[in-house]
Motif scaffolding. Structure first.
Motif, PDB file in Angstrom:
ATOM      1  N   ARG A 137     -17.331  51.376   5.560  1.00  0.00           N
ATOM      2  CA  ARG A 137     -17.869  52.182   6.810  1.00  0.00           C
ATOM      3  C   ARG A 137     -19.126  53.035   6.500  1.00  0.00           C
ATOM      4  O   ARG A 137     -18.853  54.087   5.914  1.00  0.00           O
ATOM      5  N   SER A 138     -20.031  52.265   6.481  1.00  0.00           N
ATOM      6  CA  SER A 138     -21.528  53.085   5.937  1.00  0.00           C
ATOM      7  C   SER A 138     -21.970  54.259   6.932  1.00  0.00           C
ATOM      8  O   SER A 138     -22.666  55.033   6.560  1.00  0.00           O
ATOM      9  N   HIS A 139     -21.484  54.352   8.310  1.00  0.00           N
ATOM     10  CA  HIS A 139     -21.684  55.275   9.287  1.00  0.00           C
ATOM     11  C   HIS A 139     -20.792  55.096  10.258  1.00  0.00           C
ATOM     12  O   HIS A 139     -20.308  54.118  10.327  1.00  0.00           O
ATOM     13  N   ARG A 140     -20.643  56.103  11.176  1.00  0.00           N
ATOM     14  CA  ARG A 140     -19.605  56.065  12.039  1.00  0.00           C
ATOM     15  C   ARG A 140     -19.726  54.902  12.961  1.00  0.00           C
ATOM     16  O   ARG A 140     -18.808  54.430  13.465  1.00  0.00           O
ATOM     17  N   GLY A 141     -21.078  54.296  12.969  1.00  0.00           N
ATOM     18  CA  GLY A 141     -21.366  53.189  13.901  1.00  0.00           C
ATOM     19  C   GLY A 141     -21.596  51.920  13.298  1.00  0.00           C
ATOM     20  O   GLY A 141     -21.964  50.886  13.899  1.00  0.00           O
ATOM     21  N   PHE A 142     -21.330  51.915  11.923  1.00  0.00           N
ATOM     22  CA  PHE A 142     -21.492  50.557  11.286  1.00  0.00           C
ATOM     23  C   PHE A 142     -20.392  50.190  10.112  1.00  0.00           C
ATOM     24  O   PHE A 142     -20.170  51.290   9.482  1.00  0.00           O
ATOM     25  N   LEU A 143     -20.289  49.027   9.956  1.00  0.00           N
ATOM     26  CA  LEU A 143     -19.267  48.609   9.044  1.00  0.00           C
ATOM     27  C   LEU A 143     -19.747  47.347   8.448  1.00  0.00           C
ATOM     28  O   LEU A 143     -20.069  46.316   9.054  1.00  0.00           O
ATOM     29  N   VAL A 144     -20.160  47.469   7.083  1.00  0.00           N
ATOM     30  CA  VAL A 144     -21.112  46.440   6.395  1.00  0.00           C
ATOM     31  C   VAL A 144     -20.231  45.347   5.470  1.00  0.00           C
ATOM     32  O   VAL A 144     -19.395  46.231   4.690  1.00  0.00           O
ATOM     33  N   ASN A 145     -20.280  44.246   5.322  1.00  0.00           N
ATOM     34  CA  ASN A 145     -19.775  43.172   4.444  1.00  0.00           C
ATOM     35  C   ASN A 145     -20.192  43.495   3.158  1.00  0.00           C
ATOM     36  O   ASN A 145     -21.596  43.262   2.926  1.00  0.00           O
ATOM     37  N   LEU A 146     -19.690  43.930   2.255  1.00  0.00           N
ATOM     38  CA  LEU A 146     -20.201  44.327   0.896  1.00  0.00           C
ATOM     39  C   LEU A 146     -21.090  43.041   0.181  1.00  0.00           C
ATOM     40  O   LEU A 146     -21.780  43.258  -0.573  1.00  0.00           O
ATOM     41  N   GLN A 147     -20.353  41.929   0.241  1.00  0.00           N
ATOM     42  CA  GLN A 147     -20.865  40.975  -0.446  1.00  0.00           C
ATOM     43  C   GLN A 147     -22.367  40.291   0.039  1.00  0.00           C
ATOM     44  O   GLN A 147     -23.030  39.546  -0.518  1.00  0.00           O
ATOM     45  N   GLU A 148     -22.585  41.052   1.212  1.00  0.00           N
ATOM     46  CA  GLU A 148     -23.991  40.767   1.842  1.00  0.00           C
ATOM     47  C   GLU A 148     -25.155  41.656   1.546  1.00  0.00           C
ATOM     48  O   GLU A 148     -26.184  41.635   1.861  1.00  0.00           O
ATOM     49  N   VAL A 149     -24.668  42.695   0.637  1.00  0.00           N
ATOM     50  CA  VAL A 149     -25.613  43.661   0.134  1.00  0.00           C
ATOM     51  C   VAL A 149     -26.654  43.276  -0.724  1.00  0.00           C
ATOM     52  O   VAL A 149     -26.421  42.584  -1.591  1.00  0.00           O
ATOM     53  N   ALA A 150     -28.104  43.342  -0.529  1.00  0.00           N
ATOM     54  CA  ALA A 150     -28.982  42.995  -1.439  1.00  0.00           C
ATOM     55  C   ALA A 150     -29.506  44.286  -2.258  1.00  0.00           C
ATOM     56  O   ALA A 150     -29.781  44.271  -3.268  1.00  0.00           O
ATOM     57  N   ARG A 151     -29.909  45.291  -1.248  1.00  0.00           N
ATOM     58  CA  ARG A 151     -30.200  46.570  -2.240  1.00  0.00           C
ATOM     59  C   ARG A 151     -29.863  47.752  -1.195  1.00  0.00           C
ATOM     60  O   ARG A 151     -29.572  47.569  -0.018  1.00  0.00           O
ATOM     61  N   TYR A 152     -30.081  48.889  -1.675  1.00  0.00           N
ATOM     62  CA  TYR A 152     -29.682  50.250  -0.997  1.00  0.00           C
ATOM     63  C   TYR A 152     -30.453  51.364  -1.235  1.00  0.00           C
ATOM     64  O   TYR A 152     -30.845  51.356  -2.397  1.00  0.00           O
ATOM     65  N   ASP A 153     -30.653  52.465  -0.420  1.00  0.00           N
ATOM     66  CA  ASP A 153     -31.033  53.792  -0.961  1.00  0.00           C
ATOM     67  C   ASP A 153     -30.219  54.564  -0.167  1.00  0.00           C
ATOM     68  O   ASP A 153     -29.018  54.330   0.214  1.00  0.00           O
ATOM     69  N   ASN A 154     -30.389  56.102  -0.286  1.00  0.00           N
ATOM     70  CA  ASN A 154     -29.698  57.099   0.121  1.00  0.00           C
ATOM     71  C   ASN A 154     -29.669  57.133   1.674  1.00  0.00           C
ATOM     72  O   ASN A 154     -28.817  58.087   2.362  1.00  0.00           O
ATOM     73  N   SER A 155     -30.325  56.211   2.579  1.00  0.00           N
ATOM     74  CA  SER A 155     -30.199  55.990   3.873  1.00  0.00           C
ATOM     75  C   SER A 155     -30.052  54.982   4.673  1.00  0.00           C
ATOM     76  O   SER A 155     -29.874  54.824   5.929  1.00  0.00           O
ATOM     77  N   ASN A 156     -30.414  53.867   3.913  1.00  0.00           N
ATOM     78  CA  ASN A 156     -30.202  52.269   4.393  1.00  0.00           C
ATOM     79  C   ASN A 156     -29.490  51.313   3.507  1.00  0.00           C
ATOM     80  O   ASN A 156     -29.633  51.786   2.123  1.00  0.00           O
TER      81      ASN A 156
END
Length: 236
Positions: free
Chosen positions: A187-206
């Motif tokens: 649950r990356s944000h109250r409005g989003f739930l993301v599949n960890l296997q689909e993560v390519a990269r990230y920073d402190n806001s996206n």
């Protein structure tokens, strides 16, 4: 039947690894000489045995093993087992979620142990129950691996998947969906739930996904996300 790739620039090693794999499991085994050849194959492999030190002196245009692994990870969550004589790349392998390292010369007992664990994990993943949702009066079964992320809009959830251009729209509380999908999702944000296997990269806001889409990452969730993602990578 499992789909397994073996990529090594030495023909005797390729054949040797193939014989070892055949002792561990039945499956479709394909052999590749270099990273370019492997990357050009459209097969959705379950497991890839990959040499880090692919010989680039013969063809400098071809990617080495680590570069090949990074490109594989952009489009696939296949288990990657590095087969190498180079210990110094162990920590770099965490960046691509390597399942394990096997050092040359191969310890055959260790090889069998690692293969058994890898096969067990692959089969366990294939047996994950699909998510069942109600859309327009009909019940729809969605494979968990097909889900990219869920987005909360008012009282509805928009479920974005890889196989369908338009999202599924249904009534559900995000907290309930989060519980159903388990720790493979965050649950990356109250409005989003993301599949960890689909993560390519990230920073402190996206969080950028493998398909190029991005979801919000709340600043107060950043540390928890990194912890959850690192834990996920250690499992895959």
């Amino acid at each position: 039947m499992l789909k397994i790739a073996i990529c090594d620039d030495e023909q005797p090693i390729r054949e040797y690894l193939k014989r070892l794999v055949e002792k561990c499991t039945e499956g479709e085994i394909r052999l590749f000489v270099d990273g370019g050849e492997l990357l050009a194959d459209p097969t959705a492999f379950d497991l890839i045995l990959l040499d880090i030190s692919l010989n680039r002196e013969q063809n400098a245009a071809e990617p080495d093993g680590m570069e090949t692994a990074k490109k594989i990870r952009e489009r696939s969550d296949a288990l990657i087992i590095f087969v190498t004589a180079l210990r110094e790349y162990v920590f770099e392998g965490y960046d691509v979620g390597a399942f394990h390292y096997l050092l040359k010369p191969i310890d055959e007992q260790k090889f069998t142990e690692v293969m058994d664990r890898a096969i067990c994990q692959i089969r366990s993943k294939k047996n994950v129950e699909p998510l069942v949702i109600k859309v327009g009066g009909n019940y729809v079964r969605i494979p968990v691996d097909d889900i990219l992320y869920a987005e909360n809009q008012a009282r509805k959830i928009m479920l974005h998947t890889k196989s369908k251009k338009e999202p599924y729209c249904f009534y559900e509380k995000m907290e309930v969906l989060e519980q159903k999908l388990g720790d493979r999702f965050f649950r990356s944000h109250r409005g989003f739930l993301v599949n960890l296997q689909e993560v390519a990269r990230y920073d402190n806001s996206n969080i950028e996904l493998k398909n190029g889409e991005s979801v919000f990452l709340a600043k107060q969730k950043y540390n928890d996300f990194v912890t959850a993602y690192m834990k996920y990578l250690r499992k895959v």
